[in-house]
Design a protein around this motif. Structure first.
Motif, PDB file in Angstrom:
ATOM      1  N   ALA A 199       0.477   2.401   6.533  1.00 34.83           N
ATOM      2  CA  ALA A 199       0.928   2.880   5.221  1.00 34.83           C
ATOM      3  C   ALA A 199       0.659   4.371   5.072  1.00 34.83           C
ATOM      4  CB  ALA A 199       0.227   2.100   4.117  1.00 34.83           C
ATOM      5  N   LEU A 200      -0.524   4.799   5.518  1.00 34.27           N
ATOM      6  CA  LEU A 200      -0.852   6.226   5.399  1.00 34.27           C
ATOM      7  C   LEU A 200      -0.028   7.065   6.363  1.00 34.27           C
ATOM      8  CD1 LEU A 200      -4.637   6.665   4.852  1.00 34.27           C
ATOM      9  CD2 LEU A 200      -2.755   7.201   3.346  1.00 34.27           C
ATOM     10  N   GLY A 201       0.193   6.534   7.566  1.00 28.57           N
ATOM     11  CA  GLY A 201       1.035   7.254   8.525  1.00 28.57           C
ATOM     12  C   GLY A 201       2.409   7.504   7.925  1.00 28.57           C
ATOM     13  N   ALA A 202       2.961   6.458   7.296  1.00 27.52           N
ATOM     14  CA  ALA A 202       4.286   6.595   6.693  1.00 27.52           C
ATOM     15  C   ALA A 202       4.245   7.554   5.515  1.00 27.52           C
ATOM     16  CB  ALA A 202       4.788   5.228   6.233  1.00 27.52           C
ATOM     17  N   ILE A 225      -8.073  10.601   5.888  1.00 29.75           N
ATOM     18  CA  ILE A 225      -8.219   9.275   6.487  1.00 29.75           C
ATOM     19  C   ILE A 225      -7.460   9.202   7.805  1.00 29.75           C
ATOM     20  CG2 ILE A 225      -7.811   6.805   6.156  1.00 29.75           C
ATOM     21  CD1 ILE A 225      -8.264   7.210   3.208  1.00 29.75           C
ATOM     22  N   ILE A 226      -6.305   9.830   7.870  1.00 26.46           N
ATOM     23  CA  ILE A 226      -5.535   9.781   9.118  1.00 26.46           C
ATOM     24  C   ILE A 226      -6.281  10.494  10.240  1.00 26.46           C
ATOM     25  CG2 ILE A 226      -3.544  10.890  10.183  1.00 26.46           C
ATOM     26  CD1 ILE A 226      -1.848   9.399   8.581  1.00 26.46           C
ATOM     27  N   ILE A 227      -6.859  11.656   9.942  1.00 27.33           N
ATOM     28  CA  ILE A 227      -7.617  12.358  10.979  1.00 27.33           C
ATOM     29  C   ILE A 227      -8.818  11.513  11.389  1.00 27.33           C
ATOM     30  CG2 ILE A 227      -9.030  14.398  11.435  1.00 27.33           C
ATOM     31  CD1 ILE A 227      -7.063  15.972   9.728  1.00 27.33           C
ATOM     32  N   GLY A 228      -9.458  10.891  10.375  1.00 30.99           N
ATOM     33  CA  GLY A 228     -10.562   9.981  10.695  1.00 30.99           C
ATOM     34  C   GLY A 228     -10.115   8.846  11.600  1.00 30.99           C
ATOM     35  N   ASN A 229      -8.958   8.235  11.299  1.00 33.05           N
ATOM     36  CA  ASN A 229      -8.413   7.146  12.117  1.00 33.05           C
ATOM     37  C   ASN A 229      -8.263   7.557  13.574  1.00 33.05           C
ATOM     38  OD1 ASN A 229      -6.071   5.774   9.660  1.00 33.05           O
ATOM     39  ND2 ASN A 229      -8.244   5.454   9.972  1.00 33.05           N
ATOM     40  N   VAL A 230      -7.777   8.779  13.773  1.00 38.27           N
ATOM     41  CA  VAL A 230      -7.512   9.231  15.132  1.00 38.27           C
ATOM     42  C   VAL A 230      -8.820   9.422  15.897  1.00 38.27           C
ATOM     43  CG1 VAL A 230      -6.466  11.082  16.477  1.00 38.27           C
ATOM     44  CG2 VAL A 230      -5.325  10.264  14.447  1.00 38.27           C
ATOM     45  N   GLY A 241       8.890   2.303   4.808  1.00 32.27           N
ATOM     46  CA  GLY A 241       8.528   0.977   5.298  1.00 32.27           C
ATOM     47  C   GLY A 241       8.925   0.786   6.749  1.00 32.27           C
ATOM     48  N   VAL A 242      10.141   1.216   7.088  1.00 29.81           N
ATOM     49  CA  VAL A 242      10.604   1.083   8.467  1.00 29.81           C
ATOM     50  C   VAL A 242       9.715   1.913   9.392  1.00 29.81           C
ATOM     51  CG1 VAL A 242      12.501   1.617  10.037  1.00 29.81           C
ATOM     52  CG2 VAL A 242      12.984   0.573   7.838  1.00 29.81           C
ATOM     53  N   PHE A 243       9.413   3.144   8.980  1.00 32.43           N
ATOM     54  CA  PHE A 243       8.581   4.007   9.827  1.00 32.43           C
ATOM     55  C   PHE A 243       7.189   3.398  10.017  1.00 32.43           C
ATOM     56  CE2 PHE A 243       5.584   7.420  10.609  1.00 32.43           C
ATOM     57  CZ  PHE A 243       6.206   8.128  11.604  1.00 32.43           C
ATOM     58  N   ALA A 244       6.604   2.919   8.915  1.00 25.67           N
ATOM     59  CA  ALA A 244       5.239   2.382   8.991  1.00 25.67           C
ATOM     60  C   ALA A 244       5.168   1.241   9.996  1.00 25.67           C
ATOM     61  CB  ALA A 244       4.783   1.907   7.612  1.00 25.67           C
ATOM     62  N   LEU A 279       0.832  -1.209   0.000  1.00 21.61           N
ATOM     63  CA  LEU A 279       0.000   0.000   0.000  1.00 21.61           C
ATOM     64  C   LEU A 279       0.864   1.255   0.000  1.00 21.61           C
ATOM     65  CD1 LEU A 279      -2.953  -0.711   2.436  1.00 21.61           C
ATOM     66  CD2 LEU A 279      -3.120  -0.007   0.066  1.00 21.61           C
ATOM     67  N   LEU A 280       1.945   1.208   0.800  1.00 23.16           N
ATOM     68  CA  LEU A 280       2.830   2.372   0.855  1.00 23.16           C
ATOM     69  C   LEU A 280       3.508   2.596  -0.495  1.00 23.16           C
ATOM     70  CD1 LEU A 280       4.210   4.613   2.437  1.00 23.16           C
ATOM     71  CD2 LEU A 280       5.929   2.973   3.135  1.00 23.16           C
ATOM     72  N   ALA A 281       3.951   1.508  -1.123  1.00 28.89           N
ATOM     73  CA  ALA A 281       4.611   1.637  -2.431  1.00 28.89           C
ATOM     74  C   ALA A 281       3.665   2.266  -3.447  1.00 28.89           C
ATOM     75  CB  ALA A 281       5.079   0.270  -2.916  1.00 28.89           C
TER      76      ALA A 281
END
Lengths: 315, 242
Positions: A124-127, A284-289, A102-105, A84-86
């Motif tokens: 994936a989105l966080g990264a 999506i990230i704000i939604g996740n939180v 990838g490492v961060f995710a 997903l990140l790629a």
């Protein structure tokens, strides 16, 4: 003892579905978009997919080995995060971008919070957001496809004309996996067919988004404008594959409705009124939180229980 | 270890305000974009902390108990104003880059915390060393945090280019999220070191009743409270609520 009066605690019925079978299906569903991305952007896209998946799986393995936890790389969740990140990277980025991402995710977003099922946002989105903030120029430098290197959304924001047929098929500029709406929709149909995802979140997300841009986009209900917004950017990838992540989306039926509508409004806000052309990742990230709060206030009433009266005495 | 050096050790390592007590987070996170800013912030806080501790310790028998917090604030605010003007006069560049965070030292909870918990109950000499230890611990933490963020986020250290030219700075580290990442890692490392140290000691050596009686900070020492509640057969969280 008689077999018929055997007593055990729930669950009594077990499905054959496992984490790894779900992850495997999602990876299969992403293949059309991945293959198209590699076809559209060339060998660099393949390198990105390889590096990012390898970095994610290796990080998971090393961390779990180091922390003496059970190794979970076989369930495919780390590979899916990497894929997903790629798909969210521009193919022009240097190869180490995928490595850092990838490492961060896996390390920061997933494992530090407790591994699969505990991460508070989509890894994936966080990264992707981490990379977007850290390496803005690299992450927004898109390859030239046809005669323009601007993404269709950026062109649309600047008031230029875009070719919606190319956007639907995917012959435009953008990140590796987001350009082809058709390829992503094929994947979405696979997921819906096998019951991996529920239509509620992505359906409401897209519907709310369409209503929002019709109201505030300044073009009214213009099919051309709306098609361009639907097929452009990461909306299809985000709505079908990221907003539906089990871990980071609400589990209650009402919560799913709220979540979908919230994402639609946020994406519309970011795209129309934000400084950048794209806003799916941040939405999506704000939604996740916010998901834990949504889940907390939308717990369904258990069967047979009466609604608590407001301000009623406890005793 | 005599009680003065024990105060310094306490502030630097054992009860480090940033990494163990997690106090004063606003300046810690906001000012450490470079190592110079971090050290500047840490040292100016140290000056205020030492002077405030000394003055409040001198006045501890004069200040009525009912109005002690406003009285502490008046002392701290006066000292911060002096430091602010001195910095504007002698270090205008540093003062400019720290901006509003210098006047905000007034509301730094480390200073009020030490005044309330230590200086108002102990002698001038001890309070001086307590302030010095706490201030140096704060400066130490801010210097490390500033170094990490500056190295990763801009590839420099104290303004000098350290990383090779090919290095692309991860600029999120000089932004707000990077402060949290770096601080989180520091706290994790610190906790790991501390817990490893504790394992080698026995519980009695760590805090025996005779030590507690003579210990200057026995009134607000977490371990002793834990011991007492454990004796009374209460759980730690139950005791806190009561």
């Amino acid at each position: 003892m008689n077999e018929n009066i055997h007593v055990s605690s729930s669950p009594h019925i077990r499905s054959k579905v496992t984490t790894s079978s779900i992850m495997f299906l999602v990876i299969i569903a992403l293949l059309p978009a991945t293959i198209f991305g590699i076809y559209n952007f060339g060998i660099r896209a393949l390198v990105h997919v390889f590096v990012t998946v390898a970095a994610s799986v290796l990080t998971e393995y090393v961390f779990e080995k180091g922390m003496k936890r059970p190794i979970t790389i076989k369930d495919g969740s780390a590979a899916l995060t990497g894929l997903l990140l790629a798909l969210n990277l521009p193919s022009t980025a240097p190869w180490w971008i995928g490595l850092i991402g990838g490492v961060f995710a896996i390390l920061v977003v997933k494992q530090l919070f407790g591994g699969l099922g505990q991460n508070f946002m989509n890894p994936a989105l966080g990264a992707r957001c981490f990379l977007l903030i850290s390496f803005t120029s690299i992450m927004t430098n898109f390859p030239q496809i046809g005669n323009s290197s601007a993404t269709p959304l950026a062109a649309l924001k600047a008031g230029e004309a875009v070719n919606t047929r190319d956007m639907l098929l995917g012959f435009t500029s953008g990140t590796i996996g987001e350009t082809s709406a058709i390829a992503l929709l094929i994947g979405a149909i696979i997921l819906l067919w096998f019951g991996v995802i529920d239509i509620v979140i992505p359906g409401l997300y897209i519907l709310t988004f369409v209503i929002f841009i019709s109201l505030f986009g300044g073009h009214g209900f213009d099919p051309y404008f709306i098609t361009a917004h639907l097929c452009g950017g990461g909306l299809m990838l985000g709505a079908w594959f990221m907003a539906t992540d089990y871990v980071t989306s609400p589990i209650t039926p009402k919560g799913k409705i709220i979540f979908g509508i919230l994402l639609g409004i946020l994406t519309g806000l970011f795209r129309l009124f934000g400084s950048a052309a794209e806003g799916v990742s941040y939405a999506i990230i704000i939604g996740n939180v916010i998901v834990p709060i949504i889940d907390k206030y939308t717990i369904p009433r258990a069967f047979g229980k009466k609604k608590e009266k407001k301000g009623g005495a406890k005793s | 270890m005599n009680q003065y050096t024990e105060r310094i050790y306490n502030g630097l390592i054992k009860e480090n305000p940033s990494m163990v007590m997690i106090l004063g987070m606003c300046p810690t996170l906001a000012t450490t974009t470079t190592v110079i800013n971090g050290v500047g912030m840490g040292l100016s806080t140290t000056v205020v902390l030492v002077l405030a501790n000394v003055v409040i310790s001198l006045l501890r028998k004069v200040i009525p108990d009912e109005v002690r917090i406003p009285a502490f604030i008046v002392v701290i605010a006066s000292l911060v104003t002096v430091v602010d003007f001195l910095m504007q006069g002698y270090f205008p560049a540093l003062s400019q880059s720290l901006g509003v965070y210098i006047p905000l030292i007034v509301v730094n909870c480390i200073i009020l915390g030490r005044a309330e918990a230590f200086a108002s109950k102990n002698s001038v000499g001890l309070s001086f060393f307590d302030g010095l230890g706490m201030g140096l611990g704060f400066t130490f933490a801010l210097a490390i945090l500033g170094s990490i963020r500056e190295l990763i986020g801009s590839g420099t250290w104290a303004g000098m280019q350290v990383m090779p030219k090919a290095y692309v700075p991860i600029s999120i580290f000089v932004l707000q999220p990077g402060a949290f990442f770096a601080l989180g890692c520091m706290i994790a490392v610190m906790t790991a070191i501390m817990s490893r140290k504790k394992k080698t000691k026995t519980a009695e050596q760590d805090c025996n009743p005779a030590d507690c009686a003579g210990c200057a900070s026995s009134a607000h020492c977490g371990k002793r409270i834990f011991e007492e509640t454990a004796k009374a057969g209460l759980k730690e969280d139950g005791g806190d609520k009561a």
